[in-house]
Structure formats: C-alpha cells, structure tokens
Motif scaffolding. Structure first.
Motif, PDB file in Angstrom:
ATOM      1  N   MET A  78     -19.944   6.756 -34.629  1.00  0.00           N
ATOM      2  CA  MET A  78     -19.037   7.755 -34.078  1.00  0.00           C
ATOM      3  C   MET A  78     -18.999   7.640 -32.561  1.00  0.00           C
ATOM      4  N   ALA A  79     -17.800   7.753 -31.998  1.00  0.00           N
ATOM      5  CA  ALA A  79     -17.645   7.674 -30.559  1.00  0.00           C
ATOM      6  C   ALA A  79     -18.263   8.902 -29.912  1.00  0.00           C
ATOM      7  N   PRO A  80     -18.758   8.776 -28.665  1.00  0.00           N
ATOM      8  CA  PRO A  80     -19.329   9.944 -27.977  1.00  0.00           C
ATOM      9  C   PRO A  80     -18.247  10.984 -27.730  1.00  0.00           C
ATOM     10  N   PRO A  81     -18.613  12.262 -27.700  1.00  0.00           N
ATOM     11  CA  PRO A  81     -17.612  13.308 -27.472  1.00  0.00           C
ATOM     12  C   PRO A  81     -16.977  13.169 -26.103  1.00  0.00           C
ATOM     13  N   PRO A  82     -15.703  13.521 -25.989  1.00  0.00           N
ATOM     14  CA  PRO A  82     -15.025  13.408 -24.695  1.00  0.00           C
ATOM     15  C   PRO A  82     -15.582  14.415 -23.702  1.00  0.00           C
ATOM     16  N   SER A  83     -15.409  14.118 -22.437  1.00  0.00           N
ATOM     17  CA  SER A  83     -15.847  15.064 -21.405  1.00  0.00           C
ATOM     18  C   SER A  83     -14.875  16.234 -21.369  1.00  0.00           C
ATOM     19  N   PRO A  84     -15.267  17.362 -20.745  1.00  0.00           N
ATOM     20  CA  PRO A  84     -14.389  18.540 -20.684  1.00  0.00           C
ATOM     21  C   PRO A  84     -13.067  18.289 -19.958  1.00  0.00           C
ATOM     22  N   THR A  85     -12.997  17.200 -19.211  1.00  0.00           N
ATOM     23  CA  THR A  85     -11.762  16.926 -18.467  1.00  0.00           C
ATOM     24  C   THR A  85     -10.917  15.829 -19.109  1.00  0.00           C
ATOM     25  N   GLU A  86     -11.404  15.254 -20.219  1.00  0.00           N
ATOM     26  CA  GLU A  86     -10.657  14.211 -20.913  1.00  0.00           C
ATOM     27  C   GLU A  86     -10.109  14.780 -22.216  1.00  0.00           C
ATOM     28  N   HIS A  87      -8.797  14.764 -22.335  1.00  0.00           N
ATOM     29  CA  HIS A  87      -8.145  15.385 -23.477  1.00  0.00           C
ATOM     30  C   HIS A  87      -7.341  14.331 -24.244  1.00  0.00           C
ATOM     31  N   HIS A  88      -7.404  14.421 -25.556  1.00  0.00           N
ATOM     32  CA  HIS A  88      -6.630  13.521 -26.413  1.00  0.00           C
ATOM     33  C   HIS A  88      -5.737  14.375 -27.287  1.00  0.00           C
ATOM     34  N   LEU A  89      -4.450  14.343 -27.004  1.00  0.00           N
ATOM     35  CA  LEU A  89      -3.473  15.123 -27.752  1.00  0.00           C
ATOM     36  C   LEU A  89      -2.836  14.257 -28.820  1.00  0.00           C
ATOM     37  N   VAL A  90      -2.845  14.747 -30.064  1.00  0.00           N
ATOM     38  CA  VAL A  90      -2.218  14.045 -31.177  1.00  0.00           C
ATOM     39  C   VAL A  90      -1.102  14.921 -31.730  1.00  0.00           C
ATOM     40  N   ALA A  91       0.127  14.447 -31.595  1.00  0.00           N
ATOM     41  CA  ALA A  91       1.297  15.154 -32.122  1.00  0.00           C
ATOM     42  C   ALA A  91       1.652  14.544 -33.471  1.00  0.00           C
ATOM     43  N   LEU A  92       1.672  15.369 -34.501  1.00  0.00           N
ATOM     44  CA  LEU A  92       1.812  14.868 -35.861  1.00  0.00           C
ATOM     45  C   LEU A  92       3.240  14.884 -36.392  1.00  0.00           C
ATOM     46  N   GLN A  93       4.145  15.572 -35.694  1.00  0.00           N
ATOM     47  CA  GLN A  93       5.532  15.691 -36.168  1.00  0.00           C
ATOM     48  C   GLN A  93       6.507  15.448 -35.018  1.00  0.00           C
ATOM     49  N   GLY A  94       6.354  14.296 -34.394  1.00  0.00           N
ATOM     50  CA  GLY A  94       7.133  13.969 -33.212  1.00  0.00           C
ATOM     51  C   GLY A  94       8.627  13.837 -33.445  1.00  0.00           C
ATOM     52  N   ASP A  95       9.035  13.633 -34.703  1.00  0.00           N
ATOM     53  CA  ASP A  95      10.473  13.565 -34.981  1.00  0.00           C
ATOM     54  C   ASP A  95      11.144  14.910 -34.746  1.00  0.00           C
ATOM     55  N   PHE A  96      10.364  15.979 -34.830  1.00  0.00           N
ATOM     56  CA  PHE A  96      10.923  17.322 -34.705  1.00  0.00           C
ATOM     57  C   PHE A  96      10.518  18.008 -33.410  1.00  0.00           C
ATOM     58  N   ILE A  97       9.506  17.476 -32.748  1.00  0.00           N
ATOM     59  CA  ILE A  97       8.945  18.125 -31.562  1.00  0.00           C
ATOM     60  C   ILE A  97       8.904  17.125 -30.423  1.00  0.00           C
ATOM     61  N   ASN A  98       9.540  17.454 -29.323  1.00  0.00           N
ATOM     62  CA  ASN A  98       9.504  16.589 -28.152  1.00  0.00           C
ATOM     63  C   ASN A  98       8.224  16.854 -27.365  1.00  0.00           C
ATOM     64  N   THR A  99       7.386  15.831 -27.225  1.00  0.00           N
ATOM     65  CA  THR A  99       6.128  15.981 -26.500  1.00  0.00           C
ATOM     66  C   THR A  99       6.345  15.616 -25.035  1.00  0.00           C
ATOM     67  N   PRO A 100       6.201  16.576 -24.126  1.00  0.00           N
ATOM     68  CA  PRO A 100       6.488  16.304 -22.714  1.00  0.00           C
ATOM     69  C   PRO A 100       5.350  15.555 -22.034  1.00  0.00           C
ATOM     70  N   GLU A 101       5.623  15.079 -20.849  1.00  0.00           N
ATOM     71  CA  GLU A 101       4.563  14.557 -19.982  1.00  0.00           C
ATOM     72  C   GLU A 101       3.858  15.758 -19.357  1.00  0.00           C
ATOM     73  N   PHE A 102       2.536  15.696 -19.296  1.00  0.00           N
ATOM     74  CA  PHE A 102       1.772  16.815 -18.757  1.00  0.00           C
ATOM     75  C   PHE A 102       1.338  16.518 -17.333  1.00  0.00           C
ATOM     76  N   GLU A 103       1.433  17.519 -16.499  1.00  0.00           N
ATOM     77  CA  GLU A 103       1.061  17.392 -15.093  1.00  0.00           C
ATOM     78  C   GLU A 103      -0.273  18.111 -14.893  1.00  0.00           C
ATOM     79  N   LEU A 104      -1.338  17.308 -14.807  1.00  0.00           N
ATOM     80  CA  LEU A 104      -2.680  17.863 -14.695  1.00  0.00           C
ATOM     81  C   LEU A 104      -3.330  17.441 -13.378  1.00  0.00           C
ATOM     82  N   PRO A 105      -4.042  18.356 -12.741  1.00  0.00           N
ATOM     83  CA  PRO A 105      -4.722  17.988 -11.496  1.00  0.00           C
ATOM     84  C   PRO A 105      -5.960  17.150 -11.797  1.00  0.00           C
ATOM     85  N   PRO A 106      -6.309  16.197 -10.928  1.00  0.00           N
ATOM     86  CA  PRO A 106      -7.542  15.424 -11.113  1.00  0.00           C
ATOM     87  C   PRO A 106      -8.735  16.378 -11.166  1.00  0.00           C
TER      88      PRO A 106
END
Length: 343
Positions: A1-29
C-alpha cells in the motif's frame, strides 16, 4: 500500500465526468490537487478507481458502507456531490470515519421548478396523447380530438385559475414552484410534514402562506407537486391510502426522488381512475425501463402518465451554478476553510 498523502496533497477522483464539469482548482502553495476524471463509472470499477482518492466527486452514484470502509477508501476525506440529493451516500458510514460530505443545494432550483410546471401542463392538457394522435393522422380522420383531452369523467381540462396546487416539500424548489403556481393564478396550499416532530407546530405561518396538515393538502389539491428529499420518513410518502384520498381531478407531479411515490400504487390509481394523471422525472430504479419500473411495464402505455428521464435539473444555469459551487467548496476544503454546504 502506498503511504498516505500529506495534508497538503489532494487526489480528486471524479466518477461521472460526462455529466459534471471538473474545474481547475486554484490553491495556494504548498497545496496541490491531482485530478483523475472518469466519464462514467460502473459499479464493478468503483472500488479500484477510488482507492487512492482523498476527494471523490459524484452526481448520483451509490456509495455504500462497504465502499466507504477503510479497506476500500483508506485515504478518503471528502465526498463532493455535485447535486442537491445525498440519499445515494451512506452518511452514517461517513460520520463514523469523519469523512466530510458536501453537496450543491439550490443550484437547480429554477430548472427543476420550471420543469415541474411543464410536466403539469403536459399531464393536465394530455399533450403527449394529442401529439401521438395528430402524428398518426387521427385529426382529419376523426374531425376533432377534443374528446381525447378530457379527463376520465368526461370533463375538459382545468385552467390554472381553477387549480388548487398542493406543495409537499418546503425547500427551495417547493417555494419556487409555489411562487410560479401563484403567478399562474393557482391557489397554493403548503403541506406540513406527514408526521411532524412537533404536533404543536401544525398550522404555523410560512411566509404569506399558512401550512396545512398533510392529509388536508392531499384531499384538497387538484395538482400535487412533490419536492422532498428521499429519507426514511419520505419513502413511499404517497401510496394506496393517499391516492384513495385524493381528488379524482388531481394530477400528481414528482420532481423529488424515486421512492417517494409507491410506483405500483400510482399505476393502480391511474388504471382505476382514482386520479386524473401523473408526471414524474424520477424513478425508484434508474435508469428506468420496462424491466425494472412499474411505470413502464406493459399495459401502462395508454395511461395519462408523463415521464422524463431525471433531467429536470439540466439547464445552462444549473451547470454554471454547480461548477461554481463545486470549485469554491473544494478550494475551501483543501486549505482548511469552512465549506458553504456541509451535509
């Protein structure tokens, strides 16, 4: 198993992209958000696709207790529902693990409310039946199709000024339907909960409209609009007893959730002329077809039953509103700010 991500590293998985437009996210470093987008997701692929996700995005995909277990989704911390309803999620499983759930309330209020009125007109005026007959060349053959738009008792359609519009569900959509109905000249009555938690609250004011007991609204309405979430208290909210109590002139319009109406009881009520007509945008089992829905079973073709495939929400305005709320919610959550809509 991969190590857990850090609190500042996020992995978003969109499961129904045909119906939902996933925008670009603007996050501060130092915050980052990797995006993985799938057009549609079969249940057989679900667990593998979300195993490494910290954020899962859905519209109306079932996430049960097994899916929300630490073994299947070890890193999951946020479920973003780009829709108003959350009945597809096991919320108790989320509570136990501290998984946040956010949705998009009121983004489709105008769309769903207007669709509800469209369904009402289609059922009251028997638009689909008349359309079918005229396409089949029946107008010149019969000379008139006037008798085909009559109710089962031989009466012509009502105008809006004659309608008593009952509203079951006093959220944003219910309030908007009530406003539109009043604008059309209908008398509007708003129902209390079927089993209110506080019986002493019956009849309390609702803006300019006093809410009436559920049973009163059922009996007095000539058109009944359903706009409630699906919950244990609303499952089969309308069944045999309610249809028997309704006016024979009544038209039922359901833009809430499948499961709020007992579908078999509704078909029986239409077949036995207990009510004049019905229209629904939602089904107990979706996608609905003759093999899984009583509303589409053999023998229902000639009923005054108008159907649309759970698309009351689908307008340009809804998509714009949803994407904006989706983007704001995820950006706030990623940096630890309070989200606007937390379930």
């Amino acid at each position: 198993m991969a190590p857990p991500p850090s609190p500042t590293e996020h992995h978003l998985v969109a499961l129904q992209g045909d119906f939902i437009n996933t925008p670009e996210f603007e996050l501060p470093p130092p915050h980052t958000c990797k995006r993985t987008i799938y057009g549609q997701t079969a249940l057989s692929d679900l667990h593998a696709r979300i195993h490494d996700a910290t954020i899962v995005v859905i519209g109306a995909l079932r996430l049960d207790a097994e899916t929300l277990s630490p073994e299947v989704t070890p890193y999951l911390r946020l479920i973003m529902v780009v829709a108003a309803g959350t009945d597809c999620i096991d919320l108790e499983a989320c509570r136990k693990r501290g998984i946040a759930v956010s949705n998009c309330p009121a983004v489709n209020t105008e769309a769903v409310s207007e669709h509800a009125l469209g369904l009402y007109f289609a059922a009251r005026r028997r638009v689909l039946r008349l359309h079918t007959l005229i396409r089949a060349g029946e107008w010149p053959r019969r000379r008139t199709l006037m008798f085909d738009c009559r109710a089962h008792d031989g009466t012509p359609p009502m105008t809006c000024q004659e309608e008593v519009a009952g509203i079951i569900g006093n959220g944003a959509v219910g309030k908007r339907i009530a406003s539109l109905a009043r604008g059309l000249g209908m008398k509007v009555i708003v129902a209390e909960r079927k089993q209110p938690e506080d019986p002493s609250a019956l009849g309390h004011p609702n803006g300019n409209q006093e809410r009436l007991p559920f049973e009163t609204v059922i009996k007095q309405s000539t058109v009944l609009f359903l706009a409630v979430p699906l919950a244990p208290t609303t499952r089969n909210l309308l069944s045999t007893a309610e249809f028997e109590a309704m006016s024979p002139h009544a038209v039922l319009v359901n833009v809430s959730r499948g499961g709020v109406v007992d579908e078999e009881a509704l078909v029986k009520a239409l077949q036995e002329n207990q009510i004049t007509g019905a229209a629904t945008d939602v089904f107990l089992k979706e996608p609905a077809g003759p093999e899984n829905s009583p509303l589409l079973a053999e023998g229902t073709e000639d009923l005054n039953l108008v159907l649309s495939p759970h698309l009351a929400w689908y307008t340009q305005r809804t998509l714009i509103n949803s994407e904006r709320m989706f983007k704001q919610t995820v950006e706030k959550w990623c940096v630890g700010e309070r989200m606007n809509a937390v379930v």
